[in-house]
Design a protein around this motif. Structure first.
Motif, mmCIF file in Angstrom:
data_model
loop_
_atom_site.group_PDB
_atom_site.id
_atom_site.type_symbol
_atom_site.label_atom_id
_atom_site.label_comp_id
_atom_site.label_asym_id
_atom_site.label_seq_id
_atom_site.Cartn_x
_atom_site.Cartn_y
_atom_site.Cartn_z
ATOM 1 N N TYR A 1 15.318 -11.067 -86.333
ATOM 2 C CA TYR A 1 15.136 -9.652 -86.539
ATOM 3 C C TYR A 1 14.062 -9.460 -87.271
ATOM 4 N N PHE A 2 13.623 -8.275 -87.251
ATOM 5 C CA PHE A 2 12.501 -7.678 -88.103
ATOM 6 C C PHE A 2 12.766 -6.173 -88.026
ATOM 7 N N LEU A 3 12.695 -5.435 -89.464
ATOM 8 C CA LEU A 3 12.660 -4.192 -89.799
ATOM 9 C C LEU A 3 11.151 -3.586 -89.529
ATOM 10 N N VAL A 4 10.994 -2.570 -88.756
ATOM 11 C CA VAL A 4 9.681 -2.005 -88.541
ATOM 12 C C VAL A 4 9.836 -0.605 -88.489
ATOM 13 N N ASP A 5 8.728 0.134 -88.557
ATOM 14 C CA ASP A 5 8.582 1.491 -88.628
ATOM 15 C C ASP A 5 8.500 2.109 -87.177
ATOM 16 N N GLU A 6 8.935 3.215 -86.996
ATOM 17 C CA GLU A 6 9.113 3.822 -85.646
ATOM 18 C C GLU A 6 7.843 4.032 -85.059
ATOM 19 N N SER A 7 6.704 4.228 -85.892
ATOM 20 C CA SER A 7 5.513 4.227 -85.258
ATOM 21 C C SER A 7 4.815 2.961 -85.446
ATOM 22 N N GLY A 8 3.721 2.806 -84.474
ATOM 23 C CA GLY A 8 2.938 1.668 -84.429
ATOM 24 C C GLY A 8 2.700 1.153 -83.157
ATOM 25 N N HIS A 9 1.500 0.589 -82.965
ATOM 26 C CA HIS A 9 1.281 0.025 -81.467
ATOM 27 C C HIS A 9 2.041 -1.046 -80.951
ATOM 28 N N LYS A 10 2.753 -1.687 -81.932
ATOM 29 C CA LYS A 10 3.713 -3.076 -81.517
ATOM 30 C C LYS A 10 4.858 -2.517 -80.779
ATOM 31 N N ASN A 11 5.081 -1.248 -81.321
ATOM 32 C CA ASN A 11 6.530 -0.640 -80.501
ATOM 33 C C ASN A 11 6.022 -0.344 -79.097
ATOM 34 N N ASP A 12 4.887 0.314 -78.934
ATOM 35 C CA ASP A 12 4.739 0.685 -77.355
ATOM 36 C C ASP A 12 4.455 -0.577 -76.851
ATOM 37 N N GLU A 13 3.650 -1.665 -77.304
ATOM 38 C CA GLU A 13 3.402 -2.967 -76.522
ATOM 39 C C GLU A 13 4.633 -3.648 -76.248
ATOM 40 N N LEU A 14 5.630 -3.598 -77.068
ATOM 41 C CA LEU A 14 7.027 -4.348 -76.677
ATOM 42 C C LEU A 14 7.561 -3.318 -75.357
ATOM 43 N N GLU A 15 7.506 -2.198 -75.105
ATOM 44 C CA GLU A 15 7.972 -1.549 -73.994
ATOM 45 C C GLU A 15 7.222 -2.000 -72.717
ATOM 46 N N ARG A 16 6.284 -2.447 -72.921
ATOM 47 C CA ARG A 16 5.360 -2.700 -71.626
ATOM 48 C C ARG A 16 5.713 -4.215 -71.472
ATOM 49 N N PHE A 17 5.339 -5.099 -72.635
ATOM 50 C CA PHE A 17 5.151 -6.263 -72.431
ATOM 51 C C PHE A 17 6.299 -7.080 -73.505
ATOM 52 N N ARG B 1 13.210 1.149 -87.397
ATOM 53 C CA ARG B 1 13.502 0.603 -86.424
ATOM 54 C C ARG B 1 13.798 -0.919 -86.317
ATOM 55 N N LEU B 2 14.492 -1.464 -85.398
ATOM 56 C CA LEU B 2 14.834 -2.968 -85.350
ATOM 57 C C LEU B 2 14.239 -3.526 -84.090
ATOM 58 N N ILE B 3 13.606 -4.651 -84.603
ATOM 59 C CA ILE B 3 12.816 -5.401 -83.321
ATOM 60 C C ILE B 3 13.939 -6.733 -83.271
ATOM 61 N N THR B 4 14.644 -6.957 -82.284
ATOM 62 C CA THR B 4 15.365 -8.585 -81.919
ATOM 63 C C THR B 4 14.486 -9.120 -81.108
ATOM 64 N N VAL B 5 14.192 -10.383 -81.512
ATOM 65 C CA VAL B 5 13.659 -11.414 -80.805
ATOM 66 C C VAL B 5 14.505 -12.430 -80.291
ATOM 67 N N THR B 6 14.922 -12.761 -79.240
ATOM 68 C CA THR B 6 15.838 -13.569 -78.481
ATOM 69 C C THR B 6 14.796 -15.086 -78.191
ATOM 70 N N PRO B 7 14.847 -15.911 -79.099
ATOM 71 C CA PRO B 7 14.098 -16.956 -78.775
ATOM 72 C C PRO B 7 14.119 -17.857 -77.536
ATOM 73 N N GLU B 8 13.261 -18.130 -76.845
ATOM 74 C CA GLU B 8 13.400 -18.949 -75.697
ATOM 75 C C GLU B 8 12.781 -20.513 -75.916
ATOM 76 N N ASP B 9 11.779 -20.782 -76.484
ATOM 77 C CA ASP B 9 11.200 -22.054 -76.803
ATOM 78 C C ASP B 9 10.587 -21.937 -78.308
ATOM 79 N N GLY B 10 10.306 -23.252 -78.903
ATOM 80 C CA GLY B 10 9.734 -23.427 -80.232
ATOM 81 C C GLY B 10 8.897 -24.740 -80.201
#
Length: 168
Positions: free
Chosen positions: A56-72, A124-133
Protein backbone atom coordinates in the motif's frame (compact mmCIF):
# COMPACT_ATOMS: atom_id res chain seq x y z
CA UNK A 1 8.19 -14.18 -14.68
CA UNK A 2 9.78 -17.57 -14.70
CA UNK A 3 11.33 -18.70 -11.44
CA UNK A 4 15.12 -18.56 -11.52
CA UNK A 5 16.85 -19.94 -8.44
CA UNK A 6 20.17 -20.68 -10.16
CA UNK A 7 22.12 -18.17 -8.03
CA UNK A 8 20.78 -19.18 -4.62
CA UNK A 9 20.43 -22.22 -2.43
CA UNK A 10 17.06 -20.97 -1.17
CA UNK A 11 13.72 -22.44 -2.16
CA UNK A 12 11.16 -20.30 -3.96
CA UNK A 13 9.19 -20.01 -0.70
CA UNK A 14 12.31 -18.83 1.16
CA UNK A 15 12.99 -16.22 -1.52
CA UNK A 16 9.40 -15.02 -1.29
CA UNK A 17 9.73 -14.77 2.51
CA UNK A 18 12.93 -12.77 2.16
CA UNK A 19 11.40 -10.40 -0.42
CA UNK A 20 8.49 -9.60 1.92
CA UNK A 21 10.88 -9.23 4.87
CA UNK A 22 13.12 -6.78 3.00
CA UNK A 23 10.17 -4.74 1.66
CA UNK A 24 8.93 -4.36 5.22
CA UNK A 25 12.38 -3.41 6.52
CA UNK A 26 13.35 -0.96 3.76
CA UNK A 27 10.03 0.94 3.81
CA UNK A 28 10.63 3.12 0.75
CA UNK A 29 10.31 2.14 -2.88
CA UNK A 30 11.00 3.84 -6.16
CA UNK A 31 7.51 3.55 -7.61
CA UNK A 32 7.74 3.36 -11.41
CA UNK A 33 4.84 3.93 -13.78
CA UNK A 34 4.50 4.18 -17.54
CA UNK A 35 2.96 7.26 -19.17
CA UNK A 36 2.66 5.78 -22.66
CA UNK A 37 6.03 7.08 -23.80
CA UNK A 38 8.43 6.70 -20.90
CA UNK A 39 8.84 5.38 -17.42
CA UNK A 40 8.49 7.74 -14.48
CA UNK A 41 9.78 6.98 -10.98
CA UNK A 42 9.28 8.59 -7.61
CA UNK A 43 10.08 7.58 -4.01
CA UNK A 44 7.05 6.56 -1.95
CA UNK A 45 6.63 5.12 1.54
CA UNK A 46 5.61 1.48 1.15
CA UNK A 47 3.38 -0.43 3.52
CA UNK A 48 3.62 -4.11 2.59
CA UNK A 49 1.07 -6.51 4.07
CA UNK A 50 1.90 -10.05 3.11
CA UNK A 51 -1.24 -11.48 4.71
CA UNK A 52 -3.28 -9.40 2.25
CA UNK A 53 -0.81 -9.96 -0.62
CA UNK A 54 -0.63 -6.21 -1.11
CA UNK A 55 1.72 -3.26 -0.92
CA UNK A 56 0.00 0.00 0.00
CA UNK A 57 0.95 3.61 -0.63
CA UNK A 58 -0.75 6.77 0.59
CA UNK A 59 -0.65 9.43 -2.12
CA UNK A 60 -2.25 12.76 -2.91
CA UNK A 61 -5.32 12.90 -5.12
CA UNK A 62 -3.39 15.05 -7.60
CA UNK A 63 -0.36 13.87 -9.49
CA UNK A 64 0.61 12.36 -12.80
CA UNK A 65 1.03 8.89 -11.33
CA UNK A 66 -2.69 8.65 -10.65
CA UNK A 67 -3.56 9.35 -14.29
CA UNK A 68 -0.84 6.96 -15.44
CA UNK A 69 -2.24 4.16 -13.26
CA UNK A 70 -5.67 4.57 -14.80
CA UNK A 71 -4.23 3.96 -18.28
CA UNK A 72 -1.31 1.65 -17.46
CA UNK A 73 -1.83 -0.16 -14.12
CA UNK A 74 1.31 -2.35 -14.30
CA UNK A 75 4.04 -0.88 -12.05
CA UNK A 76 7.51 -1.68 -10.79
CA UNK A 77 8.74 -1.10 -7.24
CA UNK A 78 12.46 -0.97 -6.40
CA UNK A 79 13.58 -1.28 -2.77
CA UNK A 80 17.23 -0.58 -1.91
CA UNK A 81 19.22 -1.08 1.27
CA UNK A 82 22.48 0.28 -0.12
CA UNK A 83 24.61 -0.09 3.04
CA UNK A 84 23.49 -3.72 3.40
CA UNK A 85 23.78 -4.47 -0.33
CA UNK A 86 20.21 -5.79 -0.37
CA UNK A 87 17.80 -5.01 -3.19
CA UNK A 88 14.30 -6.09 -4.19
CA UNK A 89 12.31 -5.33 -7.33
CA UNK A 90 8.62 -6.20 -7.45
CA UNK A 91 6.20 -5.74 -10.31
CA UNK A 92 2.46 -5.98 -10.26
CA UNK A 93 -0.86 -4.31 -10.82
CA UNK A 94 -1.73 -1.05 -9.08
CA UNK A 95 -5.15 0.32 -8.28
CA UNK A 96 -6.00 3.81 -7.04
CA UNK A 97 -8.89 4.10 -4.58
CA UNK A 98 -10.45 6.30 -1.95
CA UNK A 99 -10.76 3.57 0.69
CA UNK A 100 -11.12 5.82 3.75
CA UNK A 101 -10.99 2.98 6.27
CA UNK A 102 -7.78 1.53 4.86
CA UNK A 103 -6.24 5.00 4.74
CA UNK A 104 -7.04 5.40 8.45
CA UNK A 105 -5.65 1.92 9.19
CA UNK A 106 -2.36 2.72 7.45
CA UNK A 107 -1.93 6.25 8.84
CA UNK A 108 1.25 6.94 10.82
CA UNK A 109 2.79 10.06 12.33
CA UNK A 110 5.13 10.18 9.34
CA UNK A 111 2.14 10.99 7.12
CA UNK A 112 1.66 14.30 8.95
CA UNK A 113 4.50 15.63 6.80
CA UNK A 114 2.04 15.58 3.88
CA UNK A 115 -1.46 15.77 5.35
CA UNK A 116 -2.99 17.02 8.59
CA UNK A 117 -4.91 13.86 9.42
CA UNK A 118 -6.18 10.62 7.88
CA UNK A 119 -9.47 12.40 7.29
CA UNK A 120 -7.87 14.75 4.74
CA UNK A 121 -10.04 14.34 1.63
CA UNK A 122 -7.00 14.69 -0.67
CA UNK A 123 -5.44 11.37 0.44
CA UNK A 124 -5.76 8.42 -1.89
CA UNK A 125 -4.67 4.81 -1.59
CA UNK A 126 -2.64 2.89 -4.14
CA UNK A 127 -2.81 -0.88 -3.71
CA UNK A 128 -0.22 -2.90 -5.60
CA UNK A 129 -0.89 -6.60 -6.02
CA UNK A 130 2.55 -8.09 -6.64
CA UNK A 131 2.98 -10.67 -9.38
CA UNK A 132 6.72 -11.29 -9.36
CA UNK A 133 9.85 -10.26 -7.58
CA UNK A 134 13.61 -10.37 -7.81
CA UNK A 135 16.03 -10.41 -4.91
CA UNK A 136 19.69 -9.47 -4.60
CA UNK A 137 20.75 -10.34 -1.06
CA UNK A 138 24.43 -9.80 -0.28
CA UNK A 139 25.98 -10.79 3.04
CA UNK A 140 26.87 -7.14 3.70
CA UNK A 141 29.46 -4.53 2.80
CA UNK A 142 32.50 -5.98 4.59
CA UNK A 143 31.94 -9.52 3.35
CA UNK A 144 31.13 -8.26 -0.16
CA UNK A 145 34.34 -6.21 -0.26
CA UNK A 146 36.39 -9.21 0.89
CA UNK A 147 34.79 -11.45 -1.75
CA UNK A 148 35.43 -8.90 -4.50
CA UNK A 149 39.06 -8.53 -3.42
CA UNK A 150 39.53 -12.31 -3.35
CA UNK A 151 37.95 -12.62 -6.80
CA UNK A 152 40.23 -9.90 -8.19
CA UNK A 153 43.31 -11.65 -6.81
CA UNK A 154 42.26 -15.10 -8.12
CA UNK A 155 40.71 -13.84 -11.38
CA UNK A 156 37.50 -15.51 -10.25
CA UNK A 157 33.95 -14.32 -9.99
CA UNK A 158 32.81 -13.28 -6.52
CA UNK A 159 29.83 -14.95 -4.86
CA UNK A 160 27.88 -11.84 -3.94
CA UNK A 161 25.01 -13.62 -2.23
CA UNK A 162 21.60 -14.65 -3.42
CA UNK A 163 19.97 -13.52 -6.65
CA UNK A 164 16.63 -15.08 -7.44
CA UNK A 165 13.44 -14.39 -9.42
CA UNK A 166 10.08 -15.74 -8.23
CA UNK A 167 6.39 -15.23 -8.58
CA UNK A 168 4.97 -13.75 -5.40
Amino acid sequence: MATDLSETDKTAAEVQDRIWELMDKINFAMFTTWDGQRQRSRPLAARPERARHAIYFLVDESGHKNDELERFPFVSLAFADNPGHKYVVVSGRAELSNDRQKIKDLWTGFDKAWWDSPEDPAIRLITVTPEDGELWDSPGRAVAAAKMLAAAVTNGRPDMGDNAKVGI
